[in-house]
Design an enzyme around this catalytic site. Structure first.
Site, PDB file in Angstrom:
ATOM      1  N   THR A 127       1.321  -4.953  20.319  1.00  0.00           N
ATOM      2  CA  THR A 127      -0.111  -4.603  20.550  1.00  0.00           C
ATOM      3  C   THR A 127      -0.746  -5.954  20.856  1.00  0.00           C
ATOM      4  OG1 THR A 127       0.267  -3.037  18.831  1.00  0.00           O
ATOM      5  CG2 THR A 127      -2.029  -3.578  19.215  1.00  0.00           C
TER       6      THR A 127
ATOM      7  N   ASN B 209       9.056  -3.581  11.076  1.00  0.00           N
ATOM      8  CA  ASN B 209       8.513  -2.316  11.557  1.00  0.00           C
ATOM      9  C   ASN B 209       8.822  -1.156  10.647  1.00  0.00           C
ATOM     10  OD1 ASN B 209       7.108  -2.652  14.317  1.00  0.00           O
ATOM     11  ND2 ASN B 209       8.874  -4.022  14.402  1.00  0.00           N
TER      12      ASN B 209
ATOM     13  N   THR C 190       3.395  -0.188   4.857  1.00  0.00           N
ATOM     14  CA  THR C 190       3.423  -0.348   3.412  1.00  0.00           C
ATOM     15  C   THR C 190       3.383  -1.813   3.022  1.00  0.00           C
ATOM     16  OG1 THR C 190       5.844  -0.286   3.445  1.00  0.00           O
ATOM     17  CG2 THR C 190       4.699   1.774   3.039  1.00  0.00           C
TER      18      THR C 190
ATOM     19  N   GLU D  12       8.029 -10.325  16.755  1.00  0.00           N
ATOM     20  CA  GLU D  12       8.468  -9.906  15.425  1.00  0.00           C
ATOM     21  C   GLU D  12       9.965 -10.168  15.234  1.00  0.00           C
ATOM     22  OE1 GLU D  12       5.142  -6.425  14.626  1.00  0.00           O
ATOM     23  OE2 GLU D  12       7.115  -5.848  15.378  1.00  0.00           O
TER      24      GLU D  12
END
Length: 409
Positions: free
Chosen positions: A197, A404, A409, A280
Site C-alpha cells: 500500500t 502478513n 494482530t 516486508e
C-alpha cells in the site's frame, strides 16, 4: 531489516508549504498516525490514484475534491492523511467518514470542504475511529512546520509496516535561480502500484501550470512507482500527489521543463526504490533491466513476470543461483513470436543464458557469488527491438509471511 543504509535527508524550506502531525490513537497509542499538509494559495496540485476497483473511500473523495477545485480554477489547500486504518471496503459509512474528516478540517481552517483531500492507509474493512481522528486534527494544525522536522515527522506519520521514514530532496539550478523538490513516501507490502500500500507526497517551489503538472506527474509515476513490486498486490489506497507552490522560478520554456523533468524523476525514483528497499521481510534489492523489446510494455511484461515469480524470489532469498527459474519466468512472459535462441540473461556481470540455454562460460561459483549480494542486477536482452524498461523488486522471505500472517494482530 531494510536493504541499504538510508538517513532521512535535509529538506530545504518550500515557502508556504507546512506539515503537521498528531498522535490520535487510530490503531496504536503513542505513535504519529495523523498528518496534515498545508498548501499555499496560488499553488497547483496534481494527483494519480489506484486503479483497484475496490478503491478506498478517501481515494474517491480525493478525486472528487481535486476535480471540484479544478472546475473553479483553484487548488486544494489541505491534505489530511491517517494511518492504521485504510477506510477501504467500508461502503457508505466509509464515504461519510472521509467527507466528515474533510468537513471538520475545513471548518477549523476556514476553507471550502472540497479544498481538503483525504488519504488513508492501513487495515482494510474496518471503519475509522472518527472520534479519535477528528480530535487529533487541532493538534496536527498546531504542529505545522515547514522545515526538515516537519517533513520527517510527516514521513513517520504515514507509515504502516514500514521500518523507516522515506524522504528525498533535490535542489536544481534554473537559470540564475534554484528550484527545490522535496518528497516523502510510504509502502512496504501490498506493493505493485497501478496508477504501491503506497502513498507519495512531493512538493516543489516551482511555478507550473496544472496541465503541465499533470503530465509531469503521470510520466514520473510511470517510470518510478509503477515500476516497483514487492508482492504483486495493488492496494485499494495508492495515491501520489505533486504540489507546485509557485513561490520559486517558473517552468515556462522547454529547457527549464527538461531540467525540472529530470530532477522530478530522480526524486520519484529515489522514493520508489526506498519502498522496495524497505519491502516486508526483504533482504535483497533486485534491479531487473529488460532491453531489446519491441515496445516498453513488452519489456515491462517480461520484467514483471520475473519479478513476480515466487520461485525466483525465494531463490534470491536463499542466495541460490538457480538460474533455470529466471529462464523459465522469462519464457512464460506474454511475448508474441518469442525467439528464445536470441535471448541473453546476465546476473550481474555473469552471463547465465545465451543461444537458448546455459552460457558456456557460466559457473555455479560465479552465479552464487552474485546471488549472495544484497543488491542484485538481472539484465535480459530480448534482441527483438529498441525498447527497454527497468523494474525494482525484492526477494521473498519467511519474514514476509510472518508479517502478513500477523498483520491485524
Amino acid at each position: 531489516m531494510p536493504v541499504g543504509m538510508a538517513n532521512f535527508p535535509q529538506m530545504p524550506r518550500i515557502e508556504g508549504l507546512r506539515l503537521g502531525t498528531a498522535m490520535s490513537g487510530i490503531k496504536t497509542a503513542q505513535r504519529r498516525d495523523l498528518v496534515v499538509i498545508e498548501v499555499p494559495e496560488g499553488a497547483t496540485v496534481a494527483g494519480t490514484f489506484t486503479r483497484n476497483a475496490f478503491c478506498a473511500a478517501p481515494v474517491t473523495v480525493a478525486r472528487e475534491h481535486l476535480q471540484a477545485c479544478r472546475l473553479r480554477d483553484a487548488a486544494p489547500r489541505y491534505l489530511v492523511i491517517n494511518t492504521g486504518n485504510a477506510n477501504a471496503g467500508t461502503g457508505e459509512v466509509g464515504m461519510r467518514d472521509a467527507r466528515a474528516t474533510c468537513a471538520e478540517l475545513a471548518g477549523l481552517v476556514d476553507v471550502d470542504e472540497s479544498a481538503v483531500l483525504p488519504f488513508s492507509t492501513g487495515v482494510i474493512g474496518e471503519t475509522l475511529p472518527m472520534d479519535r481522528l477528528l480530535a487529533g486534527l487541532p493538534a496536527a494544525l498546531r504542529g505545522l512546520d515547514d522545515g526538515t522536522a516537519g517533513w520527517q515527522a510527516a514521513a513517520e506519520g504515514i507509515l504502516t509496516t514500514d521500518t523507516r521514514p522515506k524522504g528525498a530532496s533535490l535542489t536544481i539550478a534554473m537559470g540564475d535561480e534554484t528550484v527545490t523538490i522535496n518528497g516523502i513516501s510510504k509502502g512496504s507490502g501490498m506493493i505493485q502500484p497501478n496508477m504501491a500500500t503506497m502513498l507519495g507526497f512531493v512538493a516543489t517551489d516551482a511555478a507550473i501550470p496544472p496541465g503541465v503538472l499533470d503530465e509531469l506527474l503521470r510520466e514520473a509515476v510511470d517510470h518510478s512507482f509503477n515500476c516497483i513490486t514487492v508482492d504483486g498486490d495493488t492496494s485499494t489506497n495508492d495515491a501520489c500527489m505533486l504540489i507546485a507552490t509557485g513561490s520559486g522560478p517558473a517552468v515556462d520554456d522547454p529547457q527549464r521543463l527538461a531540467v525540472f523533468r529530470d530532477g522530478l524523476q530522480r526524486v520519484m525514483n529515489e522514493l520508489a526504490q526506498a519502498i522496495v528497499r524497505d519491502g516486508e521481510g526483504a533482504t535483497k534489492f533486485v534491479t531487473l533491466q529488460v532491453d531489446g523489446a519491441v515496445t516498453r510494455q513488452e519489456a515491462l511484461d517480461v520484467a514483471f513476470t520475473v519479478a513476480h515469480s515466487p520461485l525466483v524470489k525465494t531463490a534470491m532469498a536463499a542466495s541460490d543461483a538457480n538460474w533455470g527459474r529466471i529462464l523459465a519466468a522469462v519464457g512464460r512472459a506474454p511475448v508474441v513470436d518469442f525467439d528464445v535462441s536470441r535471448v541473453t540473461i546476465d546476473l550481474g556481470s555473469v552471463r547465465l543464458v545465451e543461444q537458448g540455454g546455459r552460457a558456456p562460460g557460466y559457473t555455479e561459483e560465479a552465479g552464487s557469488e552474485v546471488m549472495a549480494q544484497e543488491e542484485i542486477g538481472i539484465r535480459i536482452d530480448l534482441a527483438r527491438g529498441q525498447r527497454a524498461a527497468t523494474v525494482w523488486t525484492t526477494d521473498l522471505t519467511r519474514e514476509y509471511v510472518a508479517i502478513n500472517a500477523d498483520y491485524r494482530t
